[in-house]
Design a protein around this motif. Structure first.
Motif, PDB file in Angstrom:
ATOM      1  N   GLU A  87      54.226  40.524  41.266  1.00  0.00           N
ATOM      2  CA  GLU A  87      53.101  40.705  41.842  1.00  0.00           C
ATOM      3  C   GLU A  87      52.708  42.184  41.203  1.00  0.00           C
ATOM      4  OE1 GLU A  87      51.824  37.251  45.272  1.00  0.00           O
ATOM      5  OE2 GLU A  87      53.198  38.924  45.804  1.00  0.00           O
ATOM      6  N   SER A  88      53.282  43.462  42.549  1.00  0.00           N
ATOM      7  CA  SER A  88      53.223  44.355  41.714  1.00  0.00           C
ATOM      8  C   SER A  88      52.861  45.428  41.061  1.00  0.00           C
ATOM      9  CB  SER A  88      54.021  45.634  42.894  1.00  0.00           C
ATOM     10  OG  SER A  88      55.337  45.001  42.086  1.00  0.00           O
ATOM     11  N   ILE A  89      53.672  44.217  39.939  1.00  0.00           N
ATOM     12  CA  ILE A  89      53.978  45.127  38.273  1.00  0.00           C
ATOM     13  C   ILE A  89      52.717  44.495  38.001  1.00  0.00           C
ATOM     14  CG2 ILE A  89      55.134  44.932  36.203  1.00  0.00           C
ATOM     15  CD1 ILE A  89      57.933  44.637  38.251  1.00  0.00           C
ATOM     16  N   SER A  90      52.433  43.445  37.839  1.00  0.00           N
ATOM     17  CA  SER A  90      51.404  42.561  37.208  1.00  0.00           C
ATOM     18  C   SER A  90      49.695  43.732  37.159  1.00  0.00           C
ATOM     19  CB  SER A  90      51.034  41.426  37.504  1.00  0.00           C
ATOM     20  OG  SER A  90      50.249  41.114  36.969  1.00  0.00           O
ATOM     21  N   ILE A  91      49.530  43.679  38.642  1.00  0.00           N
ATOM     22  CA  ILE A  91      48.726  44.504  39.361  1.00  0.00           C
ATOM     23  C   ILE A  91      48.448  45.758  38.443  1.00  0.00           C
ATOM     24  CG2 ILE A  91      47.189  45.113  41.585  1.00  0.00           C
ATOM     25  CD1 ILE A  91      48.129  42.498  43.022  1.00  0.00           C
ATOM     26  N   ALA A  92      49.630  46.613  39.164  1.00  0.00           N
ATOM     27  CA  ALA A  92      49.681  48.146  38.733  1.00  0.00           C
ATOM     28  C   ALA A  92      49.256  48.574  37.090  1.00  0.00           C
ATOM     29  CB  ALA A  92      50.638  49.279  39.216  1.00  0.00           C
ATOM     30  N   SER A  93      50.340  46.896  36.707  1.00  0.00           N
ATOM     31  CA  SER A  93      50.038  47.444  34.786  1.00  0.00           C
ATOM     32  C   SER A  93      48.288  46.892  34.674  1.00  0.00           C
ATOM     33  CB  SER A  93      51.256  46.452  34.418  1.00  0.00           C
ATOM     34  OG  SER A  93      50.960  45.601  34.492  1.00  0.00           O
ATOM     35  N   ASN A  94      47.964  46.310  35.234  1.00  0.00           N
ATOM     36  CA  ASN A  94      46.724  45.743  34.560  1.00  0.00           C
ATOM     37  C   ASN A  94      45.066  46.514  35.639  1.00  0.00           C
ATOM     38  OD1 ASN A  94      46.721  43.041  32.640  1.00  0.00           O
ATOM     39  ND2 ASN A  94      47.986  42.564  34.813  1.00  0.00           N
ATOM     40  N   SER A  95      45.975  47.715  36.100  1.00  0.00           N
ATOM     41  CA  SER A  95      44.175  48.431  36.689  1.00  0.00           C
ATOM     42  C   SER A  95      44.672  49.446  36.388  1.00  0.00           C
ATOM     43  CB  SER A  95      44.628  48.264  38.431  1.00  0.00           C
ATOM     44  OG  SER A  95      46.008  48.324  39.166  1.00  0.00           O
ATOM     45  N   ILE A 144      41.685  47.613  45.687  1.00  0.00           N
ATOM     46  CA  ILE A 144      40.605  48.175  44.252  1.00  0.00           C
ATOM     47  C   ILE A 144      41.346  47.657  43.312  1.00  0.00           C
ATOM     48  CG2 ILE A 144      39.469  49.366  42.969  1.00  0.00           C
ATOM     49  CD1 ILE A 144      38.838  51.253  46.011  1.00  0.00           C
ATOM     50  N   ALA A 145      42.681  47.790  42.889  1.00  0.00           N
ATOM     51  CA  ALA A 145      44.082  47.316  42.250  1.00  0.00           C
ATOM     52  C   ALA A 145      43.315  46.558  41.737  1.00  0.00           C
ATOM     53  CB  ALA A 145      45.352  48.346  42.681  1.00  0.00           C
ATOM     54  N   PHE A 146      44.056  45.402  42.416  1.00  0.00           N
ATOM     55  CA  PHE A 146      43.849  44.223  42.541  1.00  0.00           C
ATOM     56  C   PHE A 146      42.678  43.829  42.249  1.00  0.00           C
ATOM     57  CE2 PHE A 146      42.808  39.701  44.386  1.00  0.00           C
ATOM     58  CZ  PHE A 146      44.082  39.162  43.003  1.00  0.00           C
ATOM     59  N   LEU A 147      41.370  44.483  42.015  1.00  0.00           N
ATOM     60  CA  LEU A 147      40.365  43.530  42.134  1.00  0.00           C
ATOM     61  C   LEU A 147      40.117  43.848  40.649  1.00  0.00           C
ATOM     62  CD1 LEU A 147      38.072  44.129  44.938  1.00  0.00           C
ATOM     63  CD2 LEU A 147      38.115  41.867  44.167  1.00  0.00           C
ATOM     64  N   GLU A 148      40.148  45.077  39.826  1.00  0.00           N
ATOM     65  CA  GLU A 148      40.120  45.882  38.390  1.00  0.00           C
ATOM     66  C   GLU A 148      41.305  44.799  37.975  1.00  0.00           C
ATOM     67  OE1 GLU A 148      41.050  49.373  35.845  1.00  0.00           O
ATOM     68  OE2 GLU A 148      41.766  49.855  37.853  1.00  0.00           O
ATOM     69  N   SER A 149      42.131  44.599  38.247  1.00  0.00           N
ATOM     70  CA  SER A 149      43.581  43.234  38.071  1.00  0.00           C
ATOM     71  C   SER A 149      43.142  42.343  37.294  1.00  0.00           C
ATOM     72  CB  SER A 149      45.189  43.287  38.373  1.00  0.00           C
ATOM     73  OG  SER A 149      44.862  42.729  38.966  1.00  0.00           O
ATOM     74  N   PRO A 153      35.513  45.645  36.483  1.00  0.00           N
ATOM     75  CA  PRO A 153      35.344  47.304  36.491  1.00  0.00           C
ATOM     76  C   PRO A 153      35.604  48.041  37.357  1.00  0.00           C
ATOM     77  CG  PRO A 153      33.270  45.991  35.587  1.00  0.00           C
ATOM     78  CD  PRO A 153      33.691  45.191  36.634  1.00  0.00           C
ATOM     79  N   LEU A 154      36.001  48.929  37.494  1.00  0.00           N
ATOM     80  CA  LEU A 154      36.165  49.873  38.910  1.00  0.00           C
ATOM     81  C   LEU A 154      35.397  50.373  39.949  1.00  0.00           C
ATOM     82  CD1 LEU A 154      38.462  51.771  40.601  1.00  0.00           C
ATOM     83  CD2 LEU A 154      37.548  53.786  39.131  1.00  0.00           C
ATOM     84  N   ASN A 155      33.820  50.084  39.429  1.00  0.00           N
ATOM     85  CA  ASN A 155      33.151  50.534  39.995  1.00  0.00           C
ATOM     86  C   ASN A 155      32.759  49.236  40.631  1.00  0.00           C
ATOM     87  OD1 ASN A 155      31.917  49.458  37.786  1.00  0.00           O
ATOM     88  ND2 ASN A 155      30.286  50.297  38.313  1.00  0.00           N
ATOM     89  N   SER A 156      32.465  47.681  39.682  1.00  0.00           N
ATOM     90  CA  SER A 156      32.638  46.535  40.649  1.00  0.00           C
ATOM     91  C   SER A 156      32.664  46.930  40.970  1.00  0.00           C
ATOM     92  CB  SER A 156      32.728  45.589  39.632  1.00  0.00           C
ATOM     93  OG  SER A 156      31.456  46.232  38.640  1.00  0.00           O
ATOM     94  N   ALA A 157      34.788  47.305  41.239  1.00  0.00           N
ATOM     95  CA  ALA A 157      35.820  46.662  41.983  1.00  0.00           C
ATOM     96  C   ALA A 157      35.441  47.012  43.711  1.00  0.00           C
ATOM     97  CB  ALA A 157      36.714  47.036  41.007  1.00  0.00           C
TER      98      ALA A 157
END
Length: 594
Positions: A87-95, A144-149, A153-157
């Motif tokens: 889970e952590s790798i997936s979120i980190a690579s998609n944010s 924020i990282a999870f929402l971006e993943s 967009p970062l501002n929306s997250a």
């Protein structure tokens, strides 16, 4: 100014002596600053400036290496919050934007540290540790990282994360999975949700309340994307815009709020796999409390809608729970009452096509007047509306175009009015795509244009029957039993409903009885195609048995084209005054073949 590598350790205590924090007055933070009232770093740390960083960004290779290290740090930080490695790798690579924000903050801090020449001894952190330190200082606990993943967009997250301050990352992930499951649990949507959304927008002619306006804005965002509203049922496209349009949606509790709504909808007959269509077409329903939904649902008891009927209405038109529709509902009922249209017919129309409730009474009045000009009485209009309520949502000029089309075929205005009563679906059909195509098919099949009015008048349903799935299969079957195309055309000319009968339930069993039991040639049905209109069990078999017992041979027309009195008088030998005994004989007669 000396350049430091990422292996350089940070002197945190030198940067922030005595644990001091920099506070910014409320309302005066930089427009580029994150939405927190205080930060342990100067405002420059959150600058969105795109200028290069000479201290840390030496070249593209080191830049990519830094991002990789930062992603590893984000992954490690997320694991500290309780996520699994995957889970952590997936979120980190998609944010990537979240990660870059942390890298930029570290770079800014390096510059600020160098400018201030702080060399006080203290705790030292490496680059990866400083990334984690920065992530913790954001105070969002990885949300924020999870929402971006998920594609935001970062501002929306960052905006959505504001509403989730009391939510843990694990519970947020669980909530997102649950919401995706209930909203996108159905099979391939195939663009149906988008089609329904367009229809609902087109047929709405009353002012929209706040909930409807937000829903329309949500539709507009999706329509602007490639694929438009056809992608409304796609989780990859839709969920992001759903969160952006309704940022508080993830703050709704699962156990105490979302699950009770789902259970209520199931109780009123909404299948779990279809529930997402309601949520996508009217997201504000997710914010309603159960009692509010029940109260609005009970309002439809006025049109005879039990709970299970409300469930079906919701699937067709989720907007019935909006304030605008609920208020217009009362106006609609009052309008039809004043027009003296049969209440039972109107109730049925509303239950079958609740989109009527989004139509203004002024528009309805125009359509009622148009039907009056065709000579359709209020009683007949009630039946027309009950059978095809969509007609009331058409524009007057659209109805007039259909009237002119039939007049062009040779019908007078009075007969057109009768066609409306007989087959209302004709007047809801598309002229070019449906009516003209069916007329051309009949002409090419062998029905002359001079005979078209008679054929259509006797069976107007021909013009709304599907060519490929209804008409051609019947023609093909009749040809397979030995009839020519010309003979079939002649049969249709004399008996239009022929091509509307089911092959398996009507044509095949009656032909089998004709050929195998009655031992008559198939030519008989060419001379008398109305044979197919009579009940095999109640009329054809009993009468044939009577004739067989008396060794009487006659045509299909002579056998069937008489009422019971006439048949008894001619073939059983009793007068018109003695109908009951022979009638019982007809009823009780059983063929030897049965």
């Amino acid at each position: 100014m000396a350049t430091k590598s990422f292996s350089t350790h940070w002197n945190v205590k030198a940067l922030f002596p005595n644990n001091c924090f920099f506070h910014f007055p409320a309302g005066k933070s930089s427009p580029n600053a994150l939405p927190f009232s205080s930060f342990p770093f100067p405002r420059i740390l959150h600058s969105s400036s795109s200028r290069p960083y000479p201290l840390l960004q030496c070249n593209q290779t080191s830049h990519n290496h830094n991002l990789t290290q930062a992603q590893e740090s984000v992954s490690e930080y997320l694991q500290q919050l309780g996520l699994s490695l995957d889970e952590s790798i997936s979120i980190a690579s998609n944010s990537p934007n979240y990660t870059q924000m942390l890298v930029d903050a570290v770079k800014e801090l390096e510059e600020w540290n160098t400018w201030n020449n702080s060399n006080t001894e203290g705790e030292h952190l490496g680059f990866k540790e400083m990334i984690i330190y920065m992530a913790k200082e954001k105070c969002d606990n990885g949300k924020i990282a999870f929402l971006e993943s998920m594609g935001l967009p970062l501002n929306s997250a960052m905006i959505i994360a504001r509403y989730l301050s009391s939510e843990s990352l694990s519970s947020l992930i669980h909530k997102v999975k649950y919401m995706k499951e209930i909203i996108f649990s159905g099979s391939n949507d195939k663009g149906l949700s988008g089609k329904n959304a367009r229809r609902m927008m087109m047929q709405l002619s009353i002012p929209a309340d706040e909930d409807l306006q937000r829903t329309l804005s949500f539709f507009e965002k999706i329509e602007a994307r490639r694929g438009g509203l056809d992608t409304l049922g796609s989780v990859d496209t839709t969920f992001r815009f759903l969160l952006e349009s309704f940022p508080r949606i993830l703050s709704l509790p699962v156990e105490s709020h979302l699950k009770p709504i789902v259970e209520f909808l199931e109780n009123i007959g909404v299948p779990r796999e279809s529930m997402g269509k309601i949520f996508l077409l009217f997201p504000p329903i997710l914010f309603c409390n159960i009692q509010g939904i029940k109260t609005k649902a009970l309002a439809f008891e006025k049109v005879g809608a039990a709970y299970e009927n409300v469930g079906k209405m919701l699937l067709k038109y989720p907007w019935i729970l909006s304030t605008s529709i609920q208020e217009n509902y009362e106006c609609i009922l009052l309008f039809f009452e004043e027009e003296k249209l049969p209440k039972a017919s109107i109730d049925r129309a509303i239950r079958s096509w609740p989109h009527l409730l989004g139509c203004s009474t002024s528009k309805l009045k125009l359509m009622v007047e148009q039907f009056g000009k065709l000579g359709v009485s209020n009683k007949n209009l009630g039946r027309v509306i009950a059978k095809s309520p969509l007609l009331l949502l058409r524009k007057p000029q659209e109805l007039l175009q259909v009237v002119l089309f039939f007049e062009g075929l040779g019908f007078d205005r009075e007969t057109v009015g009768k066609l409306v009563c007989r087959c209302p679906e004709l007047f809801a059909a598309n002229i070019d795509k449906t009516l003209k195509k069916k007329v051309e098919f009949l002409v090419e099949f062998g029905i002359s244009r001079d005979h078209l009015p008679r054929v259509i008048k006797k069976y107007p349903e021909l013009l709304v029957s599907d060519v490929d799935n209804t008409l051609l299969p019947r023609i093909k079957y009749l040809m397979e039993i030995g009839l020519s195309k010309r003979e079939i055309a002649s049969m249709v000319h004399r008996f239009s409903p022929l091509l509307g009968y089911s092959i398996e339930e009507v044509l095949r069993p009656k032909l089998k009885f004709l050929l195998d039991t009655m031992e008559k040639p198939v030519r008989e049905v060419v001379d008398y195609p109305r044979f197919f209109s009579y009940s095999l069990e109640k009329k054809i078999k009993p009468r044939f048995c009577v004739l067989k017992k008396r060794n009487i041979e006659c045509s299909l027309k002579d056998m069937l084209d008489k009422n019971d009195e006439e048949f008894a008088a001619e073939f059983i030998g009793v007068g018109r005054m003695l109908v009951s005994p022979p009638s019982r004989e007809l009823d009780q007669c059983v063929c030897d073949d049965d």
